[in-house]
Write an enzyme that holds these catalytic residues in place. Structure first.
Site, PDB file in Angstrom:
ATOM      1  CD  GLU A 160     123.758  32.298  72.073  1.00 14.49           C
ATOM      2  OE1 GLU A 160     124.050  31.551  73.108  1.00 14.49           O
ATOM      3  OE2 GLU A 160     124.603  33.378  71.814  1.00 14.49           O
ATOM      4  CB  CYS A 161     119.192  37.763  72.152  1.00 13.07           C
ATOM      5  SG  CYS A 161     118.454  39.082  72.942  1.00 13.07           S
ATOM      6  N   GLY A 162     119.053  38.042  69.276  1.00 12.95           N
ATOM      7  CA  GLY A 162     118.874  38.573  67.998  1.00 12.95           C
ATOM      8  C   GLY A 162     118.357  37.552  67.030  1.00 12.95           C
TER       9      GLY A 162
ATOM     10  CB  THR B  57     117.707  30.809  74.073  1.00 18.27           C
ATOM     11  OG1 THR B  57     119.051  31.210  73.481  1.00 18.27           O
ATOM     12  CG2 THR B  57     117.715  29.222  73.782  1.00 18.27           C
TER      13      THR B  57
END
Length: 437
Positions: A318-320, A419
């Site tokens: 997620e993200c990072g 994501t």
């Protein structure tokens, strides 16, 4: 578990320090304070945890729904009888639509203590607070503002002027004195974390002495308990490896708790040189990979992760985590660092944020966190651009938000999903992930 919401007139008014002083004051008065945070923030809760010595709950109606909100609230309760939950709000009290601080307070039935910056006012503090109190009726917000905590207020005549000007329907609950030691530093994505920029103990103790803990407890209320967890699934004989270090710090406590209810959990620190442990699946939360890009590139974990992902190991980022799973990361100083190379994309950091909002995703096909057609709610906040290959596969259409390219989110390769959206375990995404292992 009784509770109160610490709301503010605006962002930057000093809600975090006021919440920390309130937690400390309750502890000093013999109560058992439990921290929580309205909205999807990861950083403010790290300060709560540093002061309270326990995880801070994330309370967001958009991410969790009202039933999930109550379940998460009561995850923080042990039934000691002296527990008082302090919920720090986000932004201004009424900002944020359905996920505003006012909406959280209304959903839980908790009273609101309003933080007002009193550095340049006395009677005007009362006028401001009364306006927030009466505005709830004007917009049918069902938020009950019951008192005021004066931020950056001196004692003596200044404090007396604020207290005496308040109308009967608003209680004076103390002040946080002006003190440079109580001003928390910030950077992109928000404040420095609780382990990096702690409030000095003596300054926090002094602030806590001016908070009226007993009066606050008198005003606190207990939300109705949820009838059940609502999503019981059997535990699986599987192991999930969760990255937890300064590069991957944005993980809700409830996420790890839910994973532990469904599987064994081992943690590892890629930025500190840990290799990927033996596991049946990997979760890479968000964080600051851009601040630790060289360490990640030089360490063994990303290379091992690339090999295991190619073999079919389920990996969720997620993200990072999405950034770490990409081919490369270019930081704002112009340096480019090799990442795991699992996902066919390159990421570039920017000076300004590229997305900040609650999001909704619709699954284009069955994936690690959702069945085809399912919708997941989450949030995104990032300072990077992701440039995928033209033939890259996407798991989600973006119903609300930005995603990777404004229309899609969720890059897919092998059994790896990355994501920009962060989701809460109340969405069912992490149950689905464990079921895929």
């Amino acid at each position: 578990m009784r509770g109160v919401v610490i709301g503010g007139t605006a962002s930057g008014v000093g809600k975090t320090v006021a919440a920390l002083a309130t937690l400390r004051a309750l502890d000093a008065a013999g109560y058992d304070p439990r921290p929580a945070k309205a909205g999807p923030d990861f950083i403010d809760p790290s300060h709560h945890a540093a002061v309270a010595g326990r995880p801070s709950r994330t309370l967001d109606p958009w991410l969790e729904g009202e039933d999930g909100l109550r379940r998460n609230y009561y995850r923080g309760a042990d039934g000691t009888g002296d527990e008082v939950c302090v919920v720090e709000g986000m932004m201004g009290l009424y900002d944020g639509d359905a996920a505003s601080t006012a909406a959280v307070a209304a959903a839980l039935g908790l009273p609101v203590v309003l933080v007002v910056d009193a550095s340049a006012g006395m009677e005007s503090v009362a006028a401001t607070a009364l306006g927030f109190h009466e505005y709830a009726d004007r917009v049918d917000a069902d938020a009950d503002v019951v008192g005021v905590l004066a931020q950056r207020a001196h004692g003596g005549r200044h404090e007396a002027g604020i207290r005496d000007a308040l109308p009967d329907e608003l209680a004076y609950l103390g002040r946080v004195p002006p003190d440079d030691a109580l001003e928390l530093p910030d950077r992109h994505l928000g404040l420095y974390g609780g382990r990096e920029a702690t409030v000095p103990e003596d300054a926090l103790d002094t602030a806590a002495e001016s908070v009226r803990a007993e009066r606050l407890v008198e005003l606190a209320r207990a939300p109705p308990r949820p009838e059940s967890a609502g999503r019981e699934r059997p535990a699986r004989d599987r192991t999930v490896a969760v990255a937890r270090d300064d590069a991957f710090r944005f993980c809700y406590p409830t996420t790890v708790e839910r994973l532990r209810e469904r599987a064994d959990v081992v943690t590892f620190a890629p930025a500190a040189g840990d290799d990927l442990p033996e596991c049946d699946g990997v979760y890479l939360p968000g964080g600051y990979p851009e601040l630790h890009a060289a360490e990640l590139a030089d360490g063994p974990a990303l290379a091992t992760l690339a090999d295991r992902a190619a073999e079919g190991l389920p990996v969720l980022g997620e993200c990072g985590g999405l950034i770490a799973l990409s081919r490369s990361l270019t930081t704002t100083d112009g340096g480019t660092h090799a990442m795991a190379g699992v996902l066919p994309a390159d990421v570039t950091m920017r000076e300004r944020y590229r997305a900040l909002d609650h999001v909704e995703l619709r699954a284009r096909e069955g994936t690690l966190t959702a069945a085809a057609g399912d919708r997941l709610r989450g949030h995104e906040f990032h300072y990077s651009d992701c440039a995928p290959d033209r033939d890259a596969r996407f798991a989600f259409d973006v119903v609300r938000g930005e995603g990777v390219d404004g229309e899609r989110d969720g890059l897919v390769e092998h059994r790896t999903l990355g994501t920009y959206a962060h989701v809460h375990p109340e969405s069912g995404a992490f149950d689905a992930f464990v079921d895929e292992l």
